[in-house]
Write a protein that holds these residues in place. Structure first.
Motif, PDB file in Angstrom:
ATOM      1  N   THR A  82       0.825  -1.211   0.000  1.00  0.00           N
ATOM      2  CA  THR A  82       0.000   0.000   0.000  1.00  0.00           C
ATOM      3  C   THR A  82       0.856   1.257   0.000  1.00  0.00           C
ATOM      4  N   ILE A  83       1.867   1.291   0.853  1.00  0.00           N
ATOM      5  CA  ILE A  83       2.742   2.468   0.909  1.00  0.00           C
ATOM      6  C   ILE A  83       3.440   2.690  -0.427  1.00  0.00           C
ATOM      7  N   HIS A  84       3.848   1.614  -1.074  1.00  0.00           N
ATOM      8  CA  HIS A  84       4.519   1.715  -2.375  1.00  0.00           C
ATOM      9  C   HIS A  84       3.692   2.496  -3.383  1.00  0.00           C
TER      10      HIS A  84
ATOM     11  N   ASP B  11     -12.017   2.834  -9.500  1.00  0.00           N
ATOM     12  CA  ASP B  11     -12.426   1.591 -10.140  1.00  0.00           C
ATOM     13  C   ASP B  11     -12.493   0.470  -9.106  1.00  0.00           C
ATOM     14  N   ARG B  12     -12.979  -0.675  -9.544  1.00  0.00           N
ATOM     15  CA  ARG B  12     -13.213  -1.791  -8.617  1.00  0.00           C
ATOM     16  C   ARG B  12     -11.943  -2.565  -8.277  1.00  0.00           C
ATOM     17  N   MET B  13     -10.847  -2.235  -8.941  1.00  0.00           N
ATOM     18  CA  MET B  13      -9.565  -2.854  -8.595  1.00  0.00           C
ATOM     19  C   MET B  13      -9.110  -2.410  -7.205  1.00  0.00           C
ATOM     20  N   ASN B  14      -9.579  -1.252  -6.763  1.00  0.00           N
ATOM     21  CA  ASN B  14      -9.172  -0.677  -5.478  1.00  0.00           C
ATOM     22  C   ASN B  14      -9.950  -1.346  -4.345  1.00  0.00           C
ATOM     23  N   MET B  15      -9.829  -2.643  -4.258  1.00  0.00           N
ATOM     24  CA  MET B  15     -10.587  -3.425  -3.276  1.00  0.00           C
ATOM     25  C   MET B  15      -9.977  -3.313  -1.880  1.00  0.00           C
ATOM     26  N   LYS B  16     -10.847  -3.514  -0.895  1.00  0.00           N
ATOM     27  CA  LYS B  16     -10.410  -3.542   0.496  1.00  0.00           C
ATOM     28  C   LYS B  16     -10.324  -4.992   0.937  1.00  0.00           C
ATOM     29  N   ILE B  17      -9.154  -5.405   1.394  1.00  0.00           N
ATOM     30  CA  ILE B  17      -8.953  -6.797   1.796  1.00  0.00           C
ATOM     31  C   ILE B  17      -9.461  -6.959   3.226  1.00  0.00           C
ATOM     32  N   THR B  18     -10.651  -7.563   3.344  1.00  0.00           N
ATOM     33  CA  THR B  18     -11.322  -7.674   4.636  1.00  0.00           C
ATOM     34  C   THR B  18     -11.531  -9.121   5.049  1.00  0.00           C
ATOM     35  N   TYR B  19     -11.964  -9.946   4.112  1.00  0.00           N
ATOM     36  CA  TYR B  19     -12.311 -11.329   4.407  1.00  0.00           C
ATOM     37  C   TYR B  19     -11.351 -12.298   3.716  1.00  0.00           C
TER      38      TYR B  19
ATOM     39  N   GLN C 105     -20.425   3.969  -3.828  1.00  0.00           N
ATOM     40  CA  GLN C 105     -19.670   3.299  -2.766  1.00  0.00           C
ATOM     41  C   GLN C 105     -18.352   4.044  -2.592  1.00  0.00           C
ATOM     42  N   THR C 106     -18.121   4.549  -1.391  1.00  0.00           N
ATOM     43  CA  THR C 106     -16.887   5.288  -1.167  1.00  0.00           C
ATOM     44  C   THR C 106     -15.725   4.338  -0.892  1.00  0.00           C
ATOM     45  N   GLN C 107     -14.552   4.770  -1.322  1.00  0.00           N
ATOM     46  CA  GLN C 107     -13.312   4.044  -1.101  1.00  0.00           C
ATOM     47  C   GLN C 107     -12.356   4.999  -0.385  1.00  0.00           C
ATOM     48  N   THR C 108     -11.093   4.659  -0.403  1.00  0.00           N
ATOM     49  CA  THR C 108     -10.040   5.608  -0.054  1.00  0.00           C
ATOM     50  C   THR C 108      -9.029   5.565  -1.199  1.00  0.00           C
ATOM     51  N   PRO C 109      -8.244   6.630  -1.374  1.00  0.00           N
ATOM     52  CA  PRO C 109      -8.020   7.719  -0.421  1.00  0.00           C
ATOM     53  C   PRO C 109      -9.188   8.689  -0.309  1.00  0.00           C
TER      54      PRO C 109
ATOM     55  N   HIS D  11      -5.769   6.883   3.784  1.00  0.00           N
ATOM     56  CA  HIS D  11      -5.948   5.700   2.931  1.00  0.00           C
ATOM     57  C   HIS D  11      -5.868   4.429   3.759  1.00  0.00           C
ATOM     58  N   ASP D  12      -6.815   3.523   3.516  1.00  0.00           N
ATOM     59  CA  ASP D  12      -6.836   2.249   4.235  1.00  0.00           C
ATOM     60  C   ASP D  12      -5.561   1.451   3.967  1.00  0.00           C
ATOM     61  N   ALA D  13      -5.011   0.878   5.028  1.00  0.00           N
ATOM     62  CA  ALA D  13      -3.793   0.071   4.879  1.00  0.00           C
ATOM     63  C   ALA D  13      -4.028  -1.146   4.006  1.00  0.00           C
ATOM     64  N   VAL D  14      -5.272  -1.611   3.937  1.00  0.00           N
ATOM     65  CA  VAL D  14      -5.568  -2.855   3.217  1.00  0.00           C
ATOM     66  C   VAL D  14      -6.210  -2.604   1.850  1.00  0.00           C
ATOM     67  N   ARG D  15      -5.864  -1.485   1.244  1.00  0.00           N
ATOM     68  CA  ARG D  15      -6.227  -1.219  -0.154  1.00  0.00           C
ATOM     69  C   ARG D  15      -4.928  -1.051  -0.958  1.00  0.00           C
ATOM     70  N   PRO D  16      -4.258  -2.147  -1.282  1.00  0.00           N
ATOM     71  CA  PRO D  16      -2.940  -2.048  -1.918  1.00  0.00           C
ATOM     72  C   PRO D  16      -2.950  -1.932  -3.444  1.00  0.00           C
ATOM     73  N   PHE D  17      -4.143  -1.793  -4.043  1.00  0.00           N
ATOM     74  CA  PHE D  17      -4.213  -1.767  -5.501  1.00  0.00           C
ATOM     75  C   PHE D  17      -4.704  -0.436  -6.061  1.00  0.00           C
ATOM     76  N   VAL D  18      -4.735   0.609  -5.235  1.00  0.00           N
ATOM     77  CA  VAL D  18      -5.164   1.915  -5.717  1.00  0.00           C
ATOM     78  C   VAL D  18      -4.194   2.412  -6.796  1.00  0.00           C
ATOM     79  N   LYS D  19      -4.737   3.071  -7.808  1.00  0.00           N
ATOM     80  CA  LYS D  19      -3.920   3.533  -8.930  1.00  0.00           C
ATOM     81  C   LYS D  19      -3.443   4.973  -8.707  1.00  0.00           C
ATOM     82  N   LYS D  20      -2.225   5.223  -9.191  1.00  0.00           N
ATOM     83  CA  LYS D  20      -1.618   6.538  -8.989  1.00  0.00           C
ATOM     84  C   LYS D  20      -2.468   7.646  -9.596  1.00  0.00           C
ATOM     85  N   GLU D  21      -3.046   7.399 -10.777  1.00  0.00           N
ATOM     86  CA  GLU D  21      -3.835   8.457 -11.417  1.00  0.00           C
ATOM     87  C   GLU D  21      -5.079   8.810 -10.604  1.00  0.00           C
TER      88      GLU D  21
END
Length: 226
Positions: free
Chosen positions: A37-39, A206-214, A160-164, A105-115
């Motif tokens: 995520t930090i990356h 987009d839906r790639m920015n998933m939250k890893i919960t389960y 549906q809201t996401q982060t950031p 930004h949620d720690a468990v959303r590691p697929f957010v896009k830079k754009e």
């Protein structure tokens, strides 16, 4: 240049993941979710600080993670979390430096896009607050406590809201101060800002920015990594 602080809440437990290790510290192909995520933010122009909020038992490990990832130009801080997510973010806000924007930004959303990060930052700088989100694809129902349908809002107005979620620094600090005074507990940061009358712009992600919960999310995330 617009300067930015990134706040990452990572104090949650692994209960819903059915793991003893908290979700941000689980590894996806040898790299922790938190590191991945930090990356996603390290190439962001104007990033001056990263604050990670975590549980007491993971403070030292998190310091090591930041020490290995952050260049000298970015200040890294680790803060102990609170009882609720809102309390954790409040703890982080006490440590932020004087940047223009605060990115949460949620720690468990590691697929957010830079754009999408950049678009959210641009919108927040212009209007004061912005959140990433996606249009709802399912029909949403308002229901009573007894589980009876009260009404059906138009789906075109539902997102549906996401982060950031990104805010001008003074806007977010003021919102948290007001929430403390009112003893108000919200479900996300933008809720605290909205209740002050501040406009919040939603930026489509987009839906790639998933939250890893389960556990099934974790298995899906493995398939998304090259």
């Amino acid at each position: 240049m617009v300067t930015k602080t990134l706040v990452i809440p990572a104090a949650g437990s692994g209960k819903r993941m059915q793991k003893e290790v908290p979700k941000p510290y689980l590894e996806l192909k040898g790299i922790s979710i938190l590191e991945r995520t930090i990356h996603r933010f390290l190439g962001l122009e104007g990033l001056k600080q990263v604050v990670v909020v975590t549980s007491k038992d993971y403070i030292e490990l998190t310091r090591e993670v930041l020490g290995s990832l952050l260049p000298d130009t970015i200040q890294g801080d680790v803060v102990e979390g609170g009882e609720e997510r809102q309390h954790s973010i409040s703890n982080a806000l006490s440590r932020i430096i004087a940047t223009d924007l605060v990115i949460v930004h949620d720690a468990v959303r590691p697929f957010v896009k830079k754009e999408h990060i950049e678009a959210c930052c641009e919108a927040a700088f212009e209007v004061g607050a912005a959140v990433l989100g996606i249009p709802a694809t399912d029909t949403i129902k308002y229901v009573t406590k007894d589980h009876y349908v009260e009404n059906t809002p138009p789906r075109t107005a539902m997102w549906q809201t996401q982060t950031p979620q990104v805010f001008q620094r003074e806007v977010l600090i003021k919102a948290y101060k007001q929430a403390r005074q009112d003893k108000f507990l919200g479900t996300d940061d933008s809720t605290l800002v909205e209740r002050m009358g501040q406009k919040v712009k939603i930026v489509e992600g987009d839906r790639m920015n998933m939250k890893i919960t389960y556990p099934q999310d974790f298995e899906t995330a493995k398939l998304m990594i090259d």
